[in-house]
Enzyme design. Sequence first.
Site, short mmCIF file in Angstrom:
data_model
loop_
_atom_site.label_atom_id
_atom_site.label_comp_id
_atom_site.label_asym_id
_atom_site.label_seq_id
_atom_site.Cartn_x
_atom_site.Cartn_y
_atom_site.Cartn_z
N VAL A 121 0.86 -1.18 0.00
CA VAL A 121 0.00 0.00 0.00
C VAL A 121 0.89 1.22 0.00
CG1 VAL A 121 -1.74 1.30 1.26
CG2 VAL A 121 -1.82 -1.20 1.27
N CYS A 122 0.57 2.20 -0.84
CA CYS A 122 1.24 3.49 -0.78
C CYS A 122 2.74 3.33 -1.06
CB CYS A 122 0.96 4.13 0.57
SG CYS A 122 1.38 5.88 0.73
#
Length: 340
Positions: A121-122
């Site tokens: 994520v991210c």
Amino acid sequence: MERGMSINTVVIGSRHSGTSTLFSILDVLASVGRDWEMLHGLPMQVPLFSASLRTVDGAPYWDVNGRKITPDAMLGEAPEPDVIIVSDLHIDPNAGLPEDLRPVADWIAAAHARGAIVTSVCSGSVLLGAAGLLDGEEATTHWGYADMLGRDFPEVKVCRERILVPAGDGHRVVTAGGASAWADLMLYLIGRLAGAEEARRVAKIYLIDPHLDGQLSYASLTSGRQHQDQLIADAQVWAAKHYDSPSPVSAMADQCGMTERGFHRRFKKATGQAPADYVQTLRVEEAKQLLETTAAPIDEISAEVGYSEPSSFRSAFRKRVGISASAYRKKWRALAPVAN
């Protein structure tokens, strides 16, 4: 996965991780097969995901937000993970991967080789890059880390506009964009491993809407890479004040005492962008601010930021932001304070 089989999922924590994304992921995975049933008076299911928060040594740590976090286990403890999730990492995008994350990258690479699905994520995607899992593959990341991912791992095909990118053999590598894209990743994993109906139930429980428009409409377009070329830096300062002039690239070259061809080459080497693209970026970024904060007509904004033809502005805006100027205004003006 067959009903009744628990999907061993490791969420990786570290002192570089934030708090909310880690625990949101853990909360959502724990709710699959439980919360919908509870709300509807149905029999509880066997937990579909067995998720644990793990670190290299399993010891309590203080995260980047000053919260004391107690992991469930060390990375190397049994059982072997079916799924690995790397959360957001608050690291300097202009520096390399912190050394204390190198052992984590090695563990991820080994787990993937044994068959685990590895996701991020991210900015967590840079850890997948360090593990060698993104070479020759498409991947996404937070817009603020796209340059770092491309710079440090040049074999990665960075798709900065996308929210979710499955890649690799059997799609066993999945990257998600900005921090809130954890929700998109959860819906994807739940739908893939537990079924579309479970994913729909989770979306309804948590009021999650997938980011169907991508992440360009959230990005700051001027978060370019840093460089040490003072002449070009001075040209960028000039451009920030005169981007609306008729021939800004020629003017910047004159300011630097260079031919346009020589200036173009030097500017792109320093910034990674052609000067004309850089000016367009400045114009669109200013237009975004005007769309967010004023009620001025779009054609008027187009002229104010330097476009003689509104159609050229609309095309440039959509190309860089991913949605139309009117859709962008509607999206962000919704956050404006309500008048009394």
